[in-house]
Motif scaffolding. Structure first.
Motif, short mmCIF file in Angstrom:
data_model
loop_
_atom_site.label_atom_id
_atom_site.label_comp_id
_atom_site.label_asym_id
_atom_site.label_seq_id
_atom_site.Cartn_x
_atom_site.Cartn_y
_atom_site.Cartn_z
N LYS C 224 0.82 -1.20 0.00
CA LYS C 224 0.00 0.00 0.00
C LYS C 224 0.85 1.26 0.00
CE LYS C 224 -3.86 0.37 0.42
NZ LYS C 224 -4.87 0.55 -0.59
N ALA C 225 1.98 1.20 0.71
CA ALA C 225 2.79 2.41 0.81
C ALA C 225 3.70 2.61 -0.38
CB ALA C 225 3.62 2.37 2.09
N GLY C 226 4.03 1.54 -1.07
CA GLY C 226 4.85 1.70 -2.26
C GLY C 226 6.33 1.51 -2.04
N PHE C 227 6.72 0.49 -1.25
CA PHE C 227 8.15 0.22 -1.12
C PHE C 227 8.60 -0.56 -2.35
CE2 PHE C 227 7.47 1.85 2.76
CZ PHE C 227 7.09 1.02 3.80
N ALA C 280 14.73 -3.00 7.06
CA ALA C 280 13.82 -1.89 6.75
C ALA C 280 14.61 -0.67 6.28
CB ALA C 280 12.97 -1.55 7.96
N LEU C 281 15.73 -0.40 6.95
CA LEU C 281 16.58 0.74 6.55
C LEU C 281 17.08 0.55 5.13
CD1 LEU C 281 18.17 3.29 7.38
CD2 LEU C 281 19.91 1.82 8.29
N ALA C 282 17.56 -0.67 4.83
CA ALA C 282 18.09 -0.92 3.49
C ALA C 282 17.01 -0.77 2.42
CB ALA C 282 18.70 -2.32 3.43
N ILE C 283 15.82 -1.34 2.70
CA ILE C 283 14.74 -1.22 1.72
C ILE C 283 14.36 0.25 1.54
CG2 ILE C 283 12.33 -1.75 1.23
CD1 ILE C 283 12.65 -4.35 2.56
N GLY C 284 14.31 0.98 2.67
CA GLY C 284 13.94 2.39 2.60
C GLY C 284 14.91 3.18 1.76
N LEU C 285 16.22 2.96 1.97
CA LEU C 285 17.22 3.71 1.21
C LEU C 285 17.15 3.34 -0.27
CD1 LEU C 285 20.23 3.62 3.64
CD2 LEU C 285 18.79 5.55 3.09
N ALA C 286 16.98 2.04 -0.55
CA ALA C 286 16.91 1.63 -1.95
C ALA C 286 15.69 2.25 -2.63
CB ALA C 286 16.85 0.10 -2.04
N ASN C 312 10.04 9.83 -1.08
CA ASN C 312 9.79 10.30 0.27
C ASN C 312 9.35 9.18 1.19
OD1 ASN C 312 10.17 13.30 0.42
ND2 ASN C 312 8.98 13.14 -1.43
N ILE C 313 8.54 8.24 0.66
CA ILE C 313 8.14 7.10 1.47
C ILE C 313 9.38 6.29 1.84
CG2 ILE C 313 6.93 4.92 1.37
CD1 ILE C 313 5.06 7.07 1.86
N GLY C 314 10.31 6.17 0.90
CA GLY C 314 11.56 5.46 1.21
C GLY C 314 12.30 6.12 2.35
N LEU C 315 12.35 7.45 2.34
CA LEU C 315 13.04 8.16 3.42
C LEU C 315 12.35 7.91 4.75
CD1 LEU C 315 13.93 11.62 1.89
CD2 LEU C 315 15.47 9.82 2.56
#
Lengths: 216, 316, 669
Positions: C224-227, C280-286, C312-315
């Motif tokens: 839903k959030a778009g990772f 989660a950090l790695a996925i967020g940065l990618a 921005n969702i990644g951040l």
């Protein structure tokens, strides 16, 4: 204070290794390699002075003679006489090389921390940097398709090994050092011969040309 | 009493910056000419140029929007504020809690974004080319600058510039290897951001090779004067930032009333040396092709990162 | 009863929105009434919600039972600090978007305005229920209604096949996520009998089950959030929807995924493990890097904003991952700082992204163009939209003194204040993570300069742009509200941080509120004043003072006139609008440097073509690496399973008979 100067030399060595990794011109590469050797020699002399370890002076002198004077002279003469292209095109582009370099630096630093804790030398913190130099020089051999950077990668790897040895154990036994030096000089002569032959056949020092010569 | 001292030193810093920035540009041009065996222009030539431009009529294109007319003042304000944040003459500045090192980089980015927008405003091919290249150079240079500032803040455990200066000047003299990496990275970023060789030639007249000059092509008269002054202020700010981080000795703290008087000549000496170094690097290098610039800046970025890693390894 | 007043307020908001929606359904063809009366009413209700949200963030936790739900399983609802913060953000966003919609939907579209009104209000009412849901059933019920209504809203222009495709993709991936969420909540409530969160909080799952729960939640809410790699629907669905809906989706519906992850990982799971946070950090940065690089090469303005939302969702996810990492090592203060940064970014992204999207809505209505290559120079014709979009773009670039800078500043401080994680390997990854975040920030500025510059500045690239008209009254009101939100978040972060302090105390047990409160409302200090401090109001005031003093001095000392003339353009005699940079041109340096991130098909003209043509198509590489292989495998498997379908009655009767035999034999044992 000597600890800090040693750290500075180590950091400069790492800096020079990175600079060599990103360098395209071969002449500048050789000059950076000379500086690299000087850093190793300077730190060896400093450790020898601090620990009153005399055979380290001899090792330093040997390294100076071989790495700073003789081999760069040979390489420069080769380059001038072969008159090949003075620029190197890397196999992998430069930013990616740098990124992989960073990852290798992290791995090297982390490998070194437990080992350095066991050592009693004054320069044990710099083992990580020496290991990083070794990894980076190895990578330089991997990502360059020209013979001269590969030789320089091999030689700077040996520089890094020497530095690691002085950092952790106050230097290798002199006999071992002599043997390694002989091997290095011999290896360089062989590679020089190789380069002449390649120049004869292909007009160019790109080692990828050798790939065509497989057994049919 | 100390409040007056603070405000006075803050105001003095900004006034000195405004007056000395064109002087610094003039000095760099002089050194460059001497190194190239040419007769140098006068040290006050940039001041004369600014005066001449201010007295000329400003011609603005018909396609310009209201943003174009406001933008020289905005950029000038950003650069003046940047010079006010960097501690050059004192470590007790009332503006220092308002903006730390990260906010300083953000402020410089604000100026740069407005510059790029102004370049795109008129809608000519060269303006948009300059804007694109400037943002391209910036996207690698700004992270490199931030990583340099982070290396320093890891050592001094603070991101506030005045606290950094205070900490570095009150420590026993030590050599920090991570700062060696940071120093090289900072020099590369300084050259890139201020449009110096090897990234951009400030004296070129070939439009297709311009980055900074292409963005100010459409300005004239007082707008051009403000833009040139802003560029000088930016160079001044970067050099002062380098001095603050790498050679902070000589910047007085509060409570040294004569410190301000001593600080001015010390600052002048450091800036003079910095100017000579810039001129040397510019003369000794050749301009890079535009797509070699990311390699140059990537090297700076990664050196800054390696500096941080070395800090973690050596604790220094 | 007095302390349930806020709960009643929130119920009232949800019921009010439902009522407005049903009104819209009943008056389905009265477009003007729907637009001019119902949407402003909904904005008012949104305002009330925002106010209630921020007040209850400082209040106590309140619970209640709703009379609806399954027999013996009524819906539990609970307002705690986390829900109330998200309700506050929702209130702000929906007010602005509803005000804008009052002007936007006053024109006829494919779908009648009354129907859009119903779907819109159902959606936001279901989100309210989602945010206050305190048991798994209510949560999933609200989640499903939200997905359905959002899909309906995406296909508002259902006559266009691309829009239908986008809606289908959105629906598919939302339900793949919902499927995982079903498993996740199933695992969470495995030993409880009513799936209420209150009893789930008392459970103690072991490491393996806990990890399964976390990763199912990450996957399910990530859809839903778009990772990365579940973002594939975002660049299709957000541009396809009408602009106010895109604004709502980007600004808030994505954040419900973030809310879900926070709820499951920090509230419902009792302990956290360090590698959950690391992943989660790695996925967020990618995700962040991928999103921003792809947004730099887009040529459609809404797709550019959609990819920017992914960034921005990644951040935000990177901040959450860092927070979990710190919490797992017991460093609660740092965990609170990074969580504060992530949650602040939730609010500031909601503000500036909705502003940017509604701006594109105005542009679309007045020019009919979404393609950046056919826009340009709109600042002269649409000044209100342009200045609002300028504020939005500056905020999106993370520049001081606006909102985007504060969250970035807080996040970077949380990286720098770290005294060091016990694991040296992780410690060295901190500079890498910092480097990625600052790189993403710098690229975001690049993207926003491209966005604003190509659309609003320069010369118009098409003739028809000269007839563009500016936004209407309601649209301007909507812009103003969102601009005030962006600027307010930037200039007064201390109040929001103090509210967030309550949230972090709930989730982590610590907060930066004490340090912040000690320095007053002007100054933002996360730790001590010597380590870091930021005063946005002083910053802005001094900056404006410098600009104004410069202006006054220049104008009064040198009395010189201004003259208008044609552009200089280095004296080239022929300069037309086609010679400006195109969107592809502006993105070309990024395309050159980040080549491996794209799949690119290019036709280049040769020097000898009589009619040179340049074509470029840039595609998201995950389609080829990930989705098409999965689709191929699915088709293959279904073709094998399809062998069972013989389409003859005798065969089906045979299946029934065999099954019966088998069951009888088994039961006999």
């Amino acid at each position: 204070m000597p600890m800090q100067i040693l750290n500075l030399f180590a950091a400069l060595m790492l800096l020079l290794t990175f600079a060599m990794l990103g360098q395209r011109k071969i002449m500048t590469l050789i000059q950076l390699f000379v500086l690299h050797g000087l850093m190793v020699v300077a730190s060896a002399i400093l450790i020898a002075y601090q620990t009153h370890n005399h055979h380290l002076y001899y090792s330093a002198a040997l390294t100076f003679a071989v790495k700073v004077v003789v081999i760069p002279l040979i390489l420069r003469k080769l380059l001038l006489s072969l008159s090949v292209k003075r620029e190197v095109d890397p196999l992998v582009n430069v930013p990616t090389t740098m990124l992989i370099g960073i990852v290798l630096v992290i791995i090297a630093f982390n490998l070194a921390i437990p080992v350095a804790a066991l050592s009693s030398s004054i320069a044990s913190g710099t083992l990580g940097i020496a290991l990083a130099c070794i990894f980076l020089s190895f990578m330089m051999m991997l990502v360059r398709s020209n013979a001269v950077p590969q030789v320089i990668g091999f030689l700077s790897m040996e520089n890094g090994l020497f530095f690691a040895a002085t950092a952790v154990t106050d230097g290798m036994p002199l006999l071992v050092e002599l043997g390694v030096a002989l091997a290095v000089v011999g290896g360089t002569l062989v590679v020089g011969l190789f380069m002449f032959q390649m120049r004869e056949h292909f007009d160019d020092l790109n080692v990828r040309n050798l790939e065509q010569h497989k057994e049919e | 009493m100390s409040a007056y001292y603070e405000f006075f030193s803050q105001a003095l810093e900004m006034v000195v910056a405004l007056a000395a920035a064109p002087l610094l540009t003039g000095w760099v041009n002089q050194c460059r000419s001497w190194l190239q065996n040419k007769t140098a222009p006068s040290l006050f030539q940039p001041h004369r140029m600014l005066h001449k431009l201010f007295t000329k009529e400003a011609v603005i294109a018909e396609t310009a929007s209201p943003l174009f007319r406001l933008e020289p003042y905005i950029i000038f304000g950003c650069m003046t504020l940047a010079c006010g944040i960097i501690p050059t003459l004192s470590t007790s500045l009332p503006l220092s809690p308002a903006a730390d090192a990260i906010a300083l980089v953000g402020l410089l980015a604000l100026g740069r974004v407005f510059l790029a927008l102004a370049a795109m405003d008129i809608g000519t091919a060269f303006g948009t080319l300059g804007a694109r290249r400037e943002m391209f150079v910036a996207f690698l240079a700004e992270p490199a600058l931030l990583m340099v500032l982070f290396s320093v803040s890891l050592i001094t455990r603070s991101t506030s510039l005045t606290a950094i200066v205070y900490d570095l000047t009150h420590r026993p003299l030590a050599i920090y290897p991570s700062l060696a990496f940071a120093g090289i990275a900072f020099t590369m970023v300084l050259l890139a951001e201020n449009a110096r060789i090897p990234v951009d030639n400030p004296a070129t007249h070939l439009e297709l090779t311009m980055i900074h000059e292409a963005m100010i092509l459409e300005h004239s008269g007082r707008n051009l004067a403000l833009m040139e002054w802003s560029a000088s202020l930016k160079l001044y700010a970067y050099l002062c930032l380098g001095i603050t981080i790498f050679f902070p000795w000589g910047i007085p703290d509060t409570g040294h009333p004569f410190g301000l008087i001593l600080a001015l000549p010390i600052l002048a000496a450091k800036l003079a040396v910095g100017g000579i170094l810039i001129a040397l690097i510019e003369t000794a290098s050749a301009k890079l092709r535009i797509f070699r610039v990311p390699e140059f800046l990537a090297m700076a970025f990664l050196l800054a990162v390696v500096g941080m890693l070395v800090h973690f390894l050596l604790g220094a | 009863m007095a302390d349930l007043r806020l709960m009643d307020c929130i119920f009232g908001v949800a019921v009010g929105w439902l009522a407005i929606g049903i009104c819209g359904l009943l008056l389905i063809r009265h477009t003007r009434f729907v637009a001019r009366v119902l949407f402003p009413l909904s904005a008012l209700v949104g305002c009330v919600l925002g106010f209630a949200g921020i007040v209850s963030t400082f209040g106590q936790i309140q619970t209640s039972l709703l009379p609806i739900g399954l027999p013996n399983l009524p819906f539990h609802v609970r307002i705690d600090n986390l829900s109330s913060y998200f309700l506050f953000v929702q209130g702000i966003v929906t007010t602005g978007v509803s005000l804008f919609s009052a002007g936007y939907f006053s024109r006829e579209e494919d779908t009648p305005a009354g129907l859009i009104c119903l779907e819109y209000h159902l959606c936001i009412a279901s989100i309210v229920l989602l945010l206050i849901a305190d048991d798994a059933y209510a949560f999933l019920f609200a989640w499903e209604i939200m997905s359905l209504t959002a899909t309906a809203l995406v296909v508002a222009h259902h006559k266009d096949p691309e829009v239908r495709y986008a809606g289908y993709l959105y629906f598919l991936i939302a339900h793949i996520g919902a499927f995982c969420l079903l498993f996740c909540f199933g695992l969470l409530g495995i030993n409880t009998d009513d799936y209420a969160f209150a009893s789930i909080r008392l459970q103690r799952p072991d490491l393996m089950v806990g990890s399964f729960i976390f990763f199912l939640a990450l996957f399910g809410f990530g859809a839903k959030a778009g990772f990365l790699p579940l973002h594939i629907w975002l660049p299709e669905a957000h541009p396809a929807a009408p602009s106010p809906i895109s604004a709502l989706m980007s600004a808030f519906i994505l954040k419900t995924g973030i809310y879900g992850i926070l709820r499951v990982s920090l509230d419902l799971l009792p302990i956290q493990v360090w590698w959950w946070g690391g992943i989660a950090l790695a996925i967020g940065l990618a995700t962040a890097l991928f999103g921003v690089v792809l947004s730099a090469v887009q040529t459609d303005m809404k797709r550019l904003l959609a990819y920017s939302s992914i960034e921005n969702i990644g951040l935000i996810l990177a901040g959450i991952g860092l927070s979990i990492l710190f919490k797992a090592y017991g460093m609660y203060a740092l965990a609170a700082l990074s969580l504060t940064a992530a949650l602040f970014h939730v609010a500031s992204h909601a503000a500036f992204k909705s502003l940017l999207f509604v701006g594109t809505g105005s542009v679309l209505h007045s020019t009919g163009e979404r393609n950046l290559g056919r826009l340009g120079g709109l600042m002269r014709f649409m000044p209100w939209t342009a200045w609002a979009a300028l504020i939005g773009s500056l905020a999106a670039s993370g520049l001081p003194p606006l909102g985007g800078f504060v969250s970035e500043w807080l996040l970077l401080q949380s990286f720098l204040l770290t005294p060091g994680l016990p694991n040296s390997f992780l410690n060295m990854l901190i500079p890498i993570a910092t480097a990625t975040i600052v790189l993403v920030g710098a690229l975001a500025a690049y993207v926003m300069v491209k966005f604003f510059g190509v659309i609003y500045l320069g010369q118009p690239r098409e003739q028809k742009l000269n007839d563009a008209h500016d936004a209407g009254v309601w649209e301007r009101i909507g812009f103003s509200w969102l601009v005030i939100a962006c600027v307010g978040l930037g200039l007064f972060p201390v109040h929001v941080v103090q509210a967030l302090d309550r949230v972090t105390h709930l989730l982590l047990g610590d907060g930066i509120g004490n340090a912040v409160a000690a320095s007053g409302w002007l100054q933002l200090v996360p730790d001590t004043s010597e380590r870091a401090s930021y005063m946005p109001v002083v910053f802005l005031v001094v900056l404006l003072a410098c600009c104004i003093v410069a202006y006054l001095l220049v104008r009064h000392v040198y009395h010189v006139k201004t003259r208008r003339s044609g552009p200089w353009a280095c004296g080239f005699p022929i300069m037309n609008a086609r010679m400006q940079d195109t969107a592809e041109g502006f993105g070309q340096p990024i395309r050159h440097v980040f080549g491996p991130f794209f799949r690119m098909e290019r036709t280049l003209p040769s020097a000898f073509d009589k009619k040179p043509v340049y074509k470029i198509k840039i595609e998201d590489p995950l389609w080829a690496w990930f989705y098409r292989p999965i689709a191929a495998i699915t088709e293959f498997v279904s073709s094998i399973v399809g062998l069972i379908q013989q389409r003859r009655i005798a065969v089906y009767l045979l299946y029934t008979f065999l099954t019966l035999m088998f069951l009888l034999l088994v039961i006999n044992q």
